[in-house]
Design a protein around this motif. Structure first.
Motif, mmCIF file in Angstrom:
data_model
loop_
_atom_site.group_PDB
_atom_site.id
_atom_site.type_symbol
_atom_site.label_atom_id
_atom_site.label_comp_id
_atom_site.label_asym_id
_atom_site.label_seq_id
_atom_site.Cartn_x
_atom_site.Cartn_y
_atom_site.Cartn_z
ATOM 1 N N GLY A 213 -2.486 -60.063 72.949
ATOM 2 C CA GLY A 213 -1.897 -59.253 71.949
ATOM 3 C C GLY A 213 -1.813 -57.817 72.001
ATOM 4 N N GLU A 214 -2.860 -57.091 72.469
ATOM 5 C CA GLU A 214 -2.790 -55.846 72.747
ATOM 6 C C GLU A 214 -1.753 -55.331 73.801
ATOM 7 N N LEU A 215 -1.945 -56.261 74.828
ATOM 8 C CA LEU A 215 -0.926 -56.051 75.969
ATOM 9 C C LEU A 215 0.607 -56.247 75.430
ATOM 10 N N LEU A 216 0.821 -57.235 74.821
ATOM 11 C CA LEU A 216 2.206 -57.334 74.346
ATOM 12 C C LEU A 216 2.392 -56.216 73.462
ATOM 13 N N ASN A 217 1.772 -55.507 72.477
ATOM 14 C CA ASN A 217 2.195 -54.444 72.125
ATOM 15 C C ASN A 217 2.462 -53.235 72.946
ATOM 16 N N LEU A 218 1.688 -53.064 74.117
ATOM 17 C CA LEU A 218 2.070 -52.112 74.951
ATOM 18 C C LEU A 218 3.303 -52.547 75.583
#
Length: 324
Positions: free
Chosen positions: A168-173
């Motif tokens: 999820g954090e990678l998708l944010n990035l």
């Protein structure tokens, strides 16, 4: 050291492999415990019970699955690390506890690489991104546009520092989003709240979510990993959806405490690998959305190190920081 002590030391060293071999010949002579560091009903629990049943049948000894959840796998992992290294207390865990946690928690109560030896990987485990059926999106692109219109959304994970949290954090990035992770104590509770509409989205194991997907209660948008999975053939990868970077996948694996005699490790690895490659288990693993592995300890060790490095790089890129 005098001559007599030196001779005795040499004899002891020479006898060590024979002792270990003798231990393996009689192994197992009593029930084996599979420790799952996550709650019942999750993907790890499903894998442990499937393999444990087959192992018990093959060896004529009970394999008892015990759940010791908490702290994203740390409680159960630390427990196993402190048990006798005799092959009777084995950890069944995932990348979250052994390839990710060390990059997030400076005071982890166990050292994945020092306190454990690899036995075998059961299966590679892509994660599926899901939304509640009432959320008006049917693709990752639509979800991203929707999330931007809402100035961010919550998404469920099975714990801070878990692989779903990292995805999820990678998708944010990658997509310039402001998704907020909501950690649960297991996949079951996260899925329950997703179905109930308490959270609009989640990253979960396919094995846990598949029934609700088929029931139409949740909608899959994409899977992590380099290619589609047999269990959800119509669901694209993030790469196919136009968002590369989420090709790394987690896994289910078997670990033993450091110091476990190598002949016992090899015996466990060979038998579990044979179970993983048996036709009925292969079919079940594929149906659960995983890819059967069943490799040697040496092959697993290489994968383990490589995946730890890749997850560490993602964590640094996304600047993910958690409280100790």
């Amino acid at each position: 050291m005098n001559r007599r002590q030196a001779v005795l030391a040499m004899l002891a060293v020479g006898a060590a492999p024979l002792v270990a071999f003798a231990q393996a010949l009689g192994y197992p002579s009593k029930p084996i415990r599979f420790i799952v560091p996550y709650p019942p009903g999750g993907g790890t629990d499903i894998m442990a019970r499937a393999i444990g049943q087959k192992l018990g049948e093959a060896w004529g000894k009970s394999v008892i699955v015990e759940n010791k959840p908490g702290a994203n796998g740390a409680i159960g992992s630390e427990y196993v690390a402190r048990q006798p290294a005799d092959g009777y207390t084995i950890l069944i865990s995932i990348a979250s506890s052994h390839a990710i946690a060390q990059h997030l928690y400076p005071k982890l109560p166990y050292d994945p690489f020092k306190d454990f030896v690899p036995v075998t990987q059961i299966a590679m485990a892509p994660i599926v991104m899901l939304v509640n059926a009432a959320v008006p999106v049917r693709s990752v692109k639509e979800f991203i546009d929707y999330a931007k219109s809402k100035n961010g959304l919550n998404y469920g994970t099975f714990g801070n520092g878990s692989a779903p949290h990292i995805y999820g954090e990678l998708l944010n990035l990658i997509a310039g989003l402001n998704l907020v992770p909501v950690p649960y104590k297991g996949e079951g509770p996260a899925l329950q709240d997703l179905v109930g509409g308490q959270i609009p989205a989640a990253f979960l194991s396919i094995s846990v979510a598949k029934a609700q997907i088929l029931a139409g209660k949740v909608r899959p948008l994409a899977v992590t990993g380099p290619k589609r999975v047999q269990a959800l053939p119509d669901v694209p990868t993030f790469l196919e959806s136009g968002y590369p970077g989420l090709e790394v996948v987690g896994w289910y694996a078997v670990f033993a405490p450091t110091g476990t005699p190598r002949p016992i490790v090899d015996k466990l690895a060979a038998r579990i690998a044979a179970i993983v490659h048996s036709p009925d288990i292969v079919a079940r693993l594929l149906d659960l959305g995983t890819v059967p592995a069943g490799n040697t300890p040496e092959e697993f060790a290489v994968n383990w190190r490589s995946d730890s490095e890749r997850f560490g790089e993602i964590i640094r890129r996304a600047n993910i920081k958690l409280d100790p």
